[in-house]
Design an enzyme around this catalytic site. Sequence first.
Site, PDB file in Angstrom:
ATOM      1  N   CYS A 162     -10.936   4.397   4.830  1.00  0.00           N
ATOM      2  CA  CYS A 162      -9.945   3.855   5.757  1.00  0.00           C
ATOM      3  C   CYS A 162      -8.649   4.663   5.808  1.00  0.00           C
ATOM      4  CB  CYS A 162      -9.650   2.408   5.403  1.00  0.00           C
ATOM      5  SG  CYS A 162     -11.132   1.396   5.309  1.00  0.00           S
ATOM      6  N   HIS A 302      -0.651  -0.939   6.316  1.00  0.00           N
ATOM      7  CA  HIS A 302      -2.118  -0.985   6.276  1.00  0.00           C
ATOM      8  C   HIS A 302      -2.577  -2.433   6.432  1.00  0.00           C
ATOM      9  CE1 HIS A 302      -6.085   0.483   5.438  1.00  0.00           C
ATOM     10  NE2 HIS A 302      -6.235  -0.299   4.381  1.00  0.00           N
ATOM     11  N   GLU A 313      -0.430  -3.468  -1.666  1.00  0.00           N
ATOM     12  CA  GLU A 313       0.391  -2.614  -0.805  1.00  0.00           C
ATOM     13  C   GLU A 313       1.867  -2.973  -0.930  1.00  0.00           C
ATOM     14  OE1 GLU A 313       0.814  -0.962   3.758  1.00  0.00           O
ATOM     15  OE2 GLU A 313      -0.475  -2.701   3.404  1.00  0.00           O
ATOM     16  N   LYS A 334      -3.226  -4.642  12.536  1.00  0.00           N
ATOM     17  CA  LYS A 334      -4.654  -4.974  12.409  1.00  0.00           C
ATOM     18  C   LYS A 334      -4.917  -6.429  12.782  1.00  0.00           C
ATOM     19  CE  LYS A 334      -6.130  -1.611   8.890  1.00  0.00           C
ATOM     20  NZ  LYS A 334      -4.841  -0.931   8.652  1.00  0.00           N
ATOM     21  N   HIS A 339      -9.812  -4.035  11.901  1.00  0.00           N
ATOM     22  CA  HIS A 339      -9.728  -2.846  11.049  1.00  0.00           C
ATOM     23  C   HIS A 339     -10.707  -1.791  11.558  1.00  0.00           C
ATOM     24  CE1 HIS A 339      -9.254  -0.190   7.829  1.00  0.00           C
ATOM     25  NE2 HIS A 339      -9.403  -1.002   6.795  1.00  0.00           N
ATOM     26  N   PHE A 399     -11.345   2.601   0.507  1.00  0.00           N
ATOM     27  CA  PHE A 399     -12.294   2.550  -0.594  1.00  0.00           C
ATOM     28  C   PHE A 399     -12.409   3.932  -1.234  1.00  0.00           C
ATOM     29  CE2 PHE A 399     -15.164  -1.222   0.910  1.00  0.00           C
ATOM     30  CZ  PHE A 399     -14.109  -2.086   0.714  1.00  0.00           C
TER      31      PHE A 399
END
Length: 411
Positions: A162, A302, A313, A334, A339, A399
């Site tokens: 991502c 994010h 975050e 998002k 996403h 990830f």
Amino acid sequence: MTKRIVVTGIGATSPLGGTFVDSWKNLLAKESGITRITHDWVARYELPIDFGGQVRVQSDEQLTRQETKRLDPSSQYGLIAAREAWADAGSPEVVPERFLVDWATGIGGIWTLTDAMDTLREKGPRRVLPMTIPMLMPNGPAAAISMSLGARAGARTVVSACASSTESIANAYDHLQKGDADIVIAGGSEASIHPLPLAAFASMHALSSRMDDPASASRPYDVTRDGFVLGEGGAALVLETEEHALARGARIYAELLGGGVSSDAFHITAPDPEGNGAARAVKTALAQAGVSADDVAHINAHATSTPVGDIAEIHALERVFGDHLKSIAISATKASTGHLLGGAGAIEAAFTVKALHTRTAPPTINTTQMDAEIDIDLVTSPRQLADGPIVGISTSFGFGGHNAVVVFRSV
């Protein structure tokens, strides 16, 4: 001598619109791009989640029949976004050997791969299409864009989950600083509204299960958040040296000041709960940009709407910005788009650039009960930003512990 790098074109296809212009307009209108998935494969595979951020305009309405047949949807979305960005930049005349593509994806041609495997099982090897490999390659979008627009300085591909397309934009900055090219198209695309990612993400309990109201399922920082919503699409930025842009009389949206990349080395899916790696990426980006934490006025976060990720975050941002974080207008888009995985950073960077250019921070929808652990200035309606130079950042984390951040300034 450090060169000034500027943004001269923006393009996208997303759950909010078939163009970046429409995506931005609908984002400001507080629309949700999250809808019920009506494909028959939802019932066939008995998928536990039946909603997501599907592209609002189908590729066959924007590409030729041959292009849709010979390109995986991930490449189709990339080509649509890149062509819009290129036209938006004025379709500049550039020596092909001075024009580079740096593109990204998180998964690549999953539709092509799984369809080909079904064909192999059901009809045998002779019926597998000869274009299967070129269509499923993760570098397929970069190749399609470079061939369509004539970029011969390189067609690079980043695959960092991502964080992929944010890393591509950071790479573009480096390409231009080093003199590898005069113009770079950077961004990312993903075609992940597909039964396999939906099933896999649901199996790991990463997705929101708010089946009763998909449009409000993505709730960044909300106390009731329960996972992210899968999305698809792509976005592109045209980046060039200021000297090159001024010489051709280009309109300039914003300046790209730099980027930062780091890794957590912590866990394959979970972020470092203290946000150490993410904080390093932000600090590296600010250092390359030559600005301080106190200069930042806007963040496109994010903010996936996962219980663990959102907190991690915020911890990272608190490490970097301290008390100043409460003074930064933070948008979590998002909530509107879902996403986009490998395309997420690109569309959020595009939103950041547009926010600086129009001096309007876009809204975050669906967040009505802020988590008590999160003390930030979340933008919930379009908000006017200050006059004068404004610095904004876009953050992406993926990830594998991938972290990427880019920094822009208004002009």
